[in-house]
Design a protein around this motif. Sequence first.
Motif, PDB file in Angstrom:
ATOM      1  N   LEU A  42      45.915  80.549  -2.586  1.00  0.00           N
ATOM      2  CA  LEU A  42      44.512  80.265  -2.275  1.00  0.00           C
ATOM      3  C   LEU A  42      44.161  78.822  -2.621  1.00  0.00           C
ATOM      4  CD1 LEU A  42      42.976  83.519  -3.812  1.00  0.00           C
ATOM      5  CD2 LEU A  42      43.492  83.109  -1.396  1.00  0.00           C
ATOM      6  N   ALA A  43      44.684  78.311  -3.739  1.00  0.00           N
ATOM      7  CA  ALA A  43      44.353  76.958  -4.191  1.00  0.00           C
ATOM      8  C   ALA A  43      44.808  75.909  -3.188  1.00  0.00           C
ATOM      9  CB  ALA A  43      44.988  76.696  -5.560  1.00  0.00           C
ATOM     10  N   VAL A  44      45.964  76.130  -2.568  1.00  0.00           N
ATOM     11  CA  VAL A  44      46.470  75.166  -1.584  1.00  0.00           C
ATOM     12  C   VAL A  44      45.509  75.079  -0.392  1.00  0.00           C
ATOM     13  CG1 VAL A  44      48.320  74.685   0.069  1.00  0.00           C
ATOM     14  CG2 VAL A  44      48.874  75.387  -2.267  1.00  0.00           C
ATOM     15  N   GLY A  45      45.103  76.225   0.126  1.00  0.00           N
ATOM     16  CA  GLY A  45      44.178  76.228   1.259  1.00  0.00           C
ATOM     17  C   GLY A  45      42.849  75.583   0.925  1.00  0.00           C
ATOM     18  N   VAL A  46      42.308  75.883  -0.260  1.00  0.00           N
ATOM     19  CA  VAL A  46      41.027  75.317  -0.685  1.00  0.00           C
ATOM     20  C   VAL A  46      41.141  73.799  -0.857  1.00  0.00           C
ATOM     21  CG1 VAL A  46      39.422  75.251  -2.616  1.00  0.00           C
ATOM     22  CG2 VAL A  46      40.160  77.440  -1.714  1.00  0.00           C
ATOM     23  N   ALA A  47      42.263  73.318  -1.424  1.00  0.00           N
ATOM     24  CA  ALA A  47      42.451  71.876  -1.621  1.00  0.00           C
ATOM     25  C   ALA A  47      42.553  71.142  -0.289  1.00  0.00           C
ATOM     26  CB  ALA A  47      43.699  71.630  -2.465  1.00  0.00           C
ATOM     27  N   ILE A  48      43.232  71.728   0.687  1.00  0.00           N
ATOM     28  CA  ILE A  48      43.324  71.094   2.010  1.00  0.00           C
ATOM     29  C   ILE A  48      41.935  70.982   2.631  1.00  0.00           C
ATOM     30  CG2 ILE A  48      44.223  71.365   4.359  1.00  0.00           C
ATOM     31  CD1 ILE A  48      46.676  72.734   3.111  1.00  0.00           C
ATOM     32  N   MET A  49      41.126  72.015   2.485  1.00  0.00           N
ATOM     33  CA  MET A  49      39.749  71.951   2.975  1.00  0.00           C
ATOM     34  C   MET A  49      38.974  70.817   2.304  1.00  0.00           C
ATOM     35  SD  MET A  49      38.648  75.972   3.028  1.00  0.00           S
ATOM     36  CE  MET A  49      36.918  75.533   3.239  1.00  0.00           C
ATOM     37  N   GLY A  50      39.104  70.688   0.989  1.00  0.00           N
ATOM     38  CA  GLY A  50      38.399  69.637   0.259  1.00  0.00           C
ATOM     39  C   GLY A  50      38.816  68.248   0.697  1.00  0.00           C
ATOM     40  N   ALA A  51      40.114  68.062   0.904  1.00  0.00           N
ATOM     41  CA  ALA A  51      40.593  66.761   1.376  1.00  0.00           C
ATOM     42  C   ALA A  51      39.985  66.423   2.733  1.00  0.00           C
ATOM     43  CB  ALA A  51      42.120  66.778   1.461  1.00  0.00           C
ATOM     44  N   GLY A  52      39.879  67.433   3.591  1.00  0.00           N
ATOM     45  CA  GLY A  52      39.277  67.204   4.901  1.00  0.00           C
ATOM     46  C   GLY A  52      37.816  66.828   4.805  1.00  0.00           C
ATOM     47  N   MET A  53      37.064  67.519   3.964  1.00  0.00           N
ATOM     48  CA  MET A  53      35.643  67.196   3.820  1.00  0.00           C
ATOM     49  C   MET A  53      35.459  65.774   3.295  1.00  0.00           C
ATOM     50  SD  MET A  53      32.667  69.146   1.694  1.00  0.00           S
ATOM     51  CE  MET A  53      31.013  68.442   1.648  1.00  0.00           C
ATOM     52  N   ALA A  64      38.428  72.814  16.975  1.00  0.00           N
ATOM     53  CA  ALA A  64      37.841  72.450  18.263  1.00  0.00           C
ATOM     54  C   ALA A  64      36.943  71.228  18.118  1.00  0.00           C
ATOM     55  CB  ALA A  64      37.050  73.628  18.830  1.00  0.00           C
ATOM     56  N   GLY A  65      36.169  71.184  17.023  1.00  0.00           N
ATOM     57  CA  GLY A  65      35.325  70.026  16.769  1.00  0.00           C
ATOM     58  C   GLY A  65      36.129  68.756  16.593  1.00  0.00           C
ATOM     59  N   ALA A  66      37.291  68.853  15.952  1.00  0.00           N
ATOM     60  CA  ALA A  66      38.142  67.675  15.759  1.00  0.00           C
ATOM     61  C   ALA A  66      38.563  67.077  17.098  1.00  0.00           C
ATOM     62  CB  ALA A  66      39.367  68.048  14.923  1.00  0.00           C
ATOM     63  N   VAL A  67      38.909  67.942  18.032  1.00  0.00           N
ATOM     64  CA  VAL A  67      39.349  67.465  19.353  1.00  0.00           C
ATOM     65  C   VAL A  67      38.191  66.805  20.097  1.00  0.00           C
ATOM     66  CG1 VAL A  67      40.226  68.191  21.598  1.00  0.00           C
ATOM     67  CG2 VAL A  67      41.172  69.199  19.510  1.00  0.00           C
ATOM     68  N   LEU A 115      37.232  82.271  12.438  1.00  0.00           N
ATOM     69  CA  LEU A 115      36.154  81.678  13.228  1.00  0.00           C
ATOM     70  C   LEU A 115      35.851  80.261  12.750  1.00  0.00           C
ATOM     71  CD1 LEU A 115      33.818  81.738  15.239  1.00  0.00           C
ATOM     72  CD2 LEU A 115      32.439  82.892  13.488  1.00  0.00           C
ATOM     73  N   ALA A 116      35.696  80.075  11.439  1.00  0.00           N
ATOM     74  CA  ALA A 116      35.378  78.756  10.900  1.00  0.00           C
ATOM     75  C   ALA A 116      36.495  77.749  11.191  1.00  0.00           C
ATOM     76  CB  ALA A 116      35.134  78.849   9.395  1.00  0.00           C
ATOM     77  N   GLY A 117      37.753  78.185  11.052  1.00  0.00           N
ATOM     78  CA  GLY A 117      38.870  77.289  11.302  1.00  0.00           C
ATOM     79  C   GLY A 117      38.965  76.859  12.748  1.00  0.00           C
ATOM     80  N   VAL A 118      38.738  77.791  13.661  1.00  0.00           N
ATOM     81  CA  VAL A 118      38.787  77.467  15.085  1.00  0.00           C
ATOM     82  C   VAL A 118      37.665  76.494  15.448  1.00  0.00           C
ATOM     83  CG1 VAL A 118      38.473  78.424  17.400  1.00  0.00           C
ATOM     84  CG2 VAL A 118      39.984  79.565  15.774  1.00  0.00           C
ATOM     85  N   PRO A 148      38.112  62.951  12.831  1.00  0.00           N
ATOM     86  CA  PRO A 148      38.794  64.124  13.396  1.00  0.00           C
ATOM     87  C   PRO A 148      39.924  64.640  12.504  1.00  0.00           C
ATOM     88  CG  PRO A 148      38.429  62.487  15.090  1.00  0.00           C
ATOM     89  CD  PRO A 148      38.086  61.838  13.790  1.00  0.00           C
ATOM     90  N   ALA A 149      40.612  63.738  11.805  1.00  0.00           N
ATOM     91  CA  ALA A 149      41.673  64.187  10.899  1.00  0.00           C
ATOM     92  C   ALA A 149      41.097  65.034   9.777  1.00  0.00           C
ATOM     93  CB  ALA A 149      42.420  62.985  10.318  1.00  0.00           C
ATOM     94  N   GLY A 150      39.922  64.638   9.269  1.00  0.00           N
ATOM     95  CA  GLY A 150      39.279  65.429   8.228  1.00  0.00           C
ATOM     96  C   GLY A 150      38.893  66.814   8.721  1.00  0.00           C
ATOM     97  N   LEU A 151      38.330  66.886   9.934  1.00  0.00           N
ATOM     98  CA  LEU A 151      37.975  68.198  10.492  1.00  0.00           C
ATOM     99  C   LEU A 151      39.215  69.053  10.726  1.00  0.00           C
ATOM    100  CD1 LEU A 151      35.191  67.247  13.059  1.00  0.00           C
ATOM    101  CD2 LEU A 151      34.931  68.685  11.034  1.00  0.00           C
ATOM    102  N   ALA A 152      40.291  68.408  11.196  1.00  0.00           N
ATOM    103  CA  ALA A 152      41.532  69.157  11.417  1.00  0.00           C
ATOM    104  C   ALA A 152      42.074  69.705  10.098  1.00  0.00           C
ATOM    105  CB  ALA A 152      42.568  68.257  12.090  1.00  0.00           C
ATOM    106  N   ALA A 153      41.944  68.926   9.008  1.00  0.00           N
ATOM    107  CA  ALA A 153      42.401  69.409   7.699  1.00  0.00           C
ATOM    108  C   ALA A 153      41.565  70.603   7.244  1.00  0.00           C
ATOM    109  CB  ALA A 153      42.325  68.278   6.673  1.00  0.00           C
ATOM    110  N   MET A 154      40.249  70.530   7.442  1.00  0.00           N
ATOM    111  CA  MET A 154      39.414  71.678   7.079  1.00  0.00           C
ATOM    112  C   MET A 154      39.821  72.917   7.871  1.00  0.00           C
ATOM    113  SD  MET A 154      35.516  70.731   6.195  1.00  0.00           S
ATOM    114  CE  MET A 154      35.410  72.292   5.331  1.00  0.00           C
ATOM    115  N   GLY A 155      40.013  72.728   9.185  1.00  0.00           N
ATOM    116  CA  GLY A 155      40.426  73.861  10.019  1.00  0.00           C
ATOM    117  C   GLY A 155      41.772  74.399   9.608  1.00  0.00           C
ATOM    118  N   GLY A 156      42.723  73.505   9.297  1.00  0.00           N
ATOM    119  CA  GLY A 156      44.054  73.937   8.876  1.00  0.00           C
ATOM    120  C   GLY A 156      44.020  74.714   7.573  1.00  0.00           C
TER     121      GLY A 156
END
Length: 519
Positions: free
Chosen positions: A364-375, A488-491, A481-484, A339-347
């Motif tokens: 943009l790089a910060v947002g993309v890196a947070i997504m990668g860490a979550g995945m 939601a999936g994380a929860v 949409l993707a972030g929400v 769930p933490a990984g999914l929350a990071a992707m959403g964030g």
Amino acid sequence: MTTIDPTVGHPRRRAILGVLCLSLLIVVIDNTILNTALPTLARALQASTTDLQWITDAYTLTFAALLIAAGALGDRYGRRRALQFGLAVFALGSAAAALSGGASSLIAARAVMGVGAAFVMPATLSLLSAVFPVRERAAAIGAWSAVAGIGIVVGPTLGGLLLAHFYWGSVFWVNVPLVAVALVLVVTVIPDLPGRGREGTRLDVLGAALSAASLVAVVDAVIEGPDRGWTSMTTLAEAVLGLALFAAFITHELRSVSPLIDVRVFGHRAFSAATAAIGITFFALFGSLFALTQYLQLVHGYSALSAGVRALPFAGAVLVTAPLSSLLVRAVGVRVIVPAGLAAMGGGLLLLTGATPTSAYSYLAVGVAIMGAGMGLVMAPAGESLLSVLPAEQAGVGSAVNDTVQELGGSLGVAIIGSVVSGSFRHGLDSSGLPAPLVQAARPSIAHADAVSAQVGPAGLRLLEAAHDSFTTAMTSGFTLAGVVALAGAVVIAVALPGRTRRASGSTAPEQELVGTGT
């Protein structure tokens, strides 16, 4: 035929892992190598946004539709044979794609590539499970997942590099020599393990056909819905047909003496939660990359190579977190890490909703890196949870379920988020106050808008500005949409995954996370 002691593993298992990862990398890269080529294809082939969605989804949809059947065939007739067959078909499809003269022929060639990839991906994971002992399997799956994650994001960079020096077909020709190397290594390094199909049983052809047909019908309805109309008879009929076929598949599998997969495993919380986590991850990733690469090239004006390089923070973050995910699971449990990984992707996605046509790349790089860490945090623990539920003889089908969920999630991401972006972009142009003929010519895609703006003199500057504003707004709607969905999936998955539990009495093993058995 080679037999392996499951407590010791194969003596050359690390070399085998390298060959499996190379084979995996070839087919995974093709999920995204086309992203940086989308603007080029739109211009060279006069492709609309719907064409671009199909060029992308023909591969992932065929991939997803055939994965379960391909995994079962590998289990039955031998996983090395399945891997060799898949690589050969993939190379043939790649050559056909490179020689395509229009969008329709390219879509067909991409579908052939998907057939090959459907045999490759489950074979790699099931072979990995067969050659590694249980104590080393989590680390091996972590490496496999890291390669998969990196390949997804290295694809745009490699595509950009090729497009900087060659024509668009080079993004397909590159697969042919890579497959040749992989085939030689498969023959020389990977043992010929026997198939593990059950003696005296038939392959569940009807189940394979029902599962493939249901996936094709549902995803086609989603992709074509915006053009046909969501409430049109064709869209509704196709969606109902797909759901009916899926219900028939479930009914057939429950009654079959030799089912394609025992669907009762979805009643296990760990299995269902893991598949959901994987599907949501790829839904968010593929949908966002479809829009982001066009934004970087057509709004910011980066070349294909520069746009691909700017996706590397995602790969770097995956490279860091994927190998650590197994250690983190041991420390705090899969119920926290996934769930933490999914929350990071959403964030990360919600952070990117603040993008404008002039946003700095550092933002943009910060947002993309947070997504990668979550995945990176999601993939290995979720994949291990999924495989731990199934018996060894269904390892290929289990890995196929894992891969099917990835590809289906990606297909739906491109279809749904791509449709949101396309509809919002057209709405923005319609509201721009520009002359109707200009708007009509620019509506198919932002690439069309760019081309039209270069041909209409002074009005082109206003059209270009309106197109960039409209596309950026549309992209951030897709990111929202993707972030929400990811949050939601994380929860939901945090609630659904089982907690830490002690092994059955009499065991001398230490207490640990039992994601598969719930013993």
